[in-house]
Design a protein around this motif. Structure first.
Motif, PDB file in Angstrom:
ATOM      1  N   ILE A  18      45.549  31.072  42.556  1.00  0.00           N
ATOM      2  CA  ILE A  18      45.561  31.365  41.130  1.00  0.00           C
ATOM      3  C   ILE A  18      46.301  30.283  40.350  1.00  0.00           C
ATOM      4  O   ILE A  18      45.851  29.853  39.284  1.00  0.00           O
ATOM      5  CB  ILE A  18      46.189  32.749  40.878  1.00  0.00           C
ATOM      6  CG1 ILE A  18      45.253  33.852  41.377  1.00  0.00           C
ATOM      7  CG2 ILE A  18      46.489  32.954  39.397  1.00  0.00           C
ATOM      8  CD1 ILE A  18      45.862  35.241  41.366  1.00  0.00           C
ATOM      9  N   PRO A 180      47.126  40.591  38.077  1.00  0.00           N
ATOM     10  CA  PRO A 180      45.865  40.561  38.826  1.00  0.00           C
ATOM     11  C   PRO A 180      45.774  41.724  39.799  1.00  0.00           C
ATOM     12  O   PRO A 180      46.783  42.296  40.219  1.00  0.00           O
ATOM     13  CB  PRO A 180      45.929  39.231  39.594  1.00  0.00           C
ATOM     14  CG  PRO A 180      47.118  38.505  39.056  1.00  0.00           C
ATOM     15  CD  PRO A 180      48.044  39.545  38.527  1.00  0.00           C
ATOM     16  N   THR A 185      42.172  34.482  47.417  1.00  0.00           N
ATOM     17  CA  THR A 185      43.025  33.302  47.492  1.00  0.00           C
ATOM     18  C   THR A 185      43.523  33.150  48.931  1.00  0.00           C
ATOM     19  O   THR A 185      43.524  34.119  49.704  1.00  0.00           O
ATOM     20  CB  THR A 185      44.251  33.414  46.571  1.00  0.00           C
ATOM     21  OG1 THR A 185      45.109  34.464  47.058  1.00  0.00           O
ATOM     22  CG2 THR A 185      43.850  33.713  45.131  1.00  0.00           C
ATOM     23  N   PRO A 221      39.934  33.327  41.339  1.00  0.00           N
ATOM     24  CA  PRO A 221      41.065  32.739  40.610  1.00  0.00           C
ATOM     25  C   PRO A 221      40.716  32.243  39.212  1.00  0.00           C
ATOM     26  O   PRO A 221      41.533  32.341  38.290  1.00  0.00           O
ATOM     27  CB  PRO A 221      41.489  31.584  41.522  1.00  0.00           C
ATOM     28  CG  PRO A 221      41.119  32.041  42.894  1.00  0.00           C
ATOM     29  CD  PRO A 221      39.843  32.796  42.722  1.00  0.00           C
ATOM     30  N   VAL A 224      41.176  34.923  36.597  1.00  0.00           N
ATOM     31  CA  VAL A 224      42.575  35.101  36.189  1.00  0.00           C
ATOM     32  C   VAL A 224      42.998  33.958  35.269  1.00  0.00           C
ATOM     33  O   VAL A 224      43.703  34.159  34.272  1.00  0.00           O
ATOM     34  CB  VAL A 224      43.487  35.176  37.418  1.00  0.00           C
ATOM     35  CG1 VAL A 224      44.930  35.427  36.998  1.00  0.00           C
ATOM     36  CG2 VAL A 224      43.022  36.271  38.372  1.00  0.00           C
TER      37      VAL A 224
END
Length: 253
Positions: A18, A180, A185, A221, A224
């Motif tokens: 992220i 989140p 990830t 990611p 976000v």
């Protein structure tokens, strides 16, 4: 014209996942972005991927001497910060009976201590109207077995967003929490692998860690990062002390 032209940003924990996605998006929108991370090779690769707007400074947010060195370099190079994203964090699986002092210290030092002193040491450099983005987690809302210490640090970070938003409002500095849910990830993959298989508590825990959300998938990611861009820029100029969820509806439905 980018949404962050002429802005200077710091993203901690930006080597992968992220943090890297946020740094990449900020740079694409015109910001000069300072990236931090503990692993030099990954940090170098992140800077190379982002390009000329990225500046990597290796460091551990839980070590105050590393933070002092980080901000000394930002002061020398740029003289100010318009955006701080306190993203660096770790999560380890440890049910109550298995929590160790070492694990407790690791989570609280990086997640909570690191966030507190990253923002504190950034204060003298923050411009009027700056945006500070703290990272909470959906785990703080869900009571996930095995993630007690991690969730507690993330709940505390959400609380800090409220307090600091109140403390810094007279400077026009906005502080918000970004929360989140399950996001694909490397760090999340490592955490999922730590959960035991087959028992009911693990199944409940995995419902929060991998992909089951009302949207039927884990997040990316970049999704976000898009919310971080909103909080960093002028479109959120009347938003402070808030918590924005990017969790596919996991904590909301």
């Amino acid at each position: 014209m980018g949404q962050l032209d002429d802005k200077t940003a710091l993203v901690t924990g930006a080597s992968t996942g992220i943090g890297l996605a946020i740094a990449r998006r900020f740079a694409a929108e015109g910001a000069t972005v300072y990236l931090t991370g503990r692993r030099q090779a990954e940090l170098d690769a992140a800077v190379e991927q982002i390009g000329s707007r990225a500046i990597g400074i290796r460091g551990d947010v839980s070590k105050l001497e590393d933070l002092d060195r980080l901000f000394a370099e930002i002061t020398e190079r740029s003289g100010r910060l318009d955006i701080v994203v306190a993203n660096a964090g770790v999560g380890d699986y440890a049910p109550l009976g298995e929590i160790t002092e070492e694990g407790y210290e690791r989570a609280t030092s990086i997640n909570l201590k690191g966030t507190v002193f990253t923002v504190q040491k950034a204060l003298p450099m923050l411009s009027a109207g700056a945006s500070v983005i703290l990272f909470s987690s959906s785990a703080a809302r869900l009571g996930v077995p095995g993630l007690g210490v991690y969730a507690a640090t993330k709940a505390a970070i959400r609380s800090l967003a409220r307090t600091w938003a109140a403390e810094l409002a007279d400077r026009g500095i906005r502080v918000n929490a970004l929360t989140p849910g399950p996001v694909t990830t490397p760090g999340a993959d490592e955490l999922r692998a730590a959960f035991p298989k087959g028992d009911q508590p693990a199944a409940a825990a995995e419902s929060a860690a991998p992909a089951p959300t009302p949207l039927g998938r884990a997040g990316h990611p970049d999704e976000v990062a898009a919310t971080a861009l909103y909080l960093a820029g002028s479109q959120s100029s009347f938003t402070t002390g808030a918590e924005l969820f990017v969790d596919g509806g996991l904590t909301q439905l």
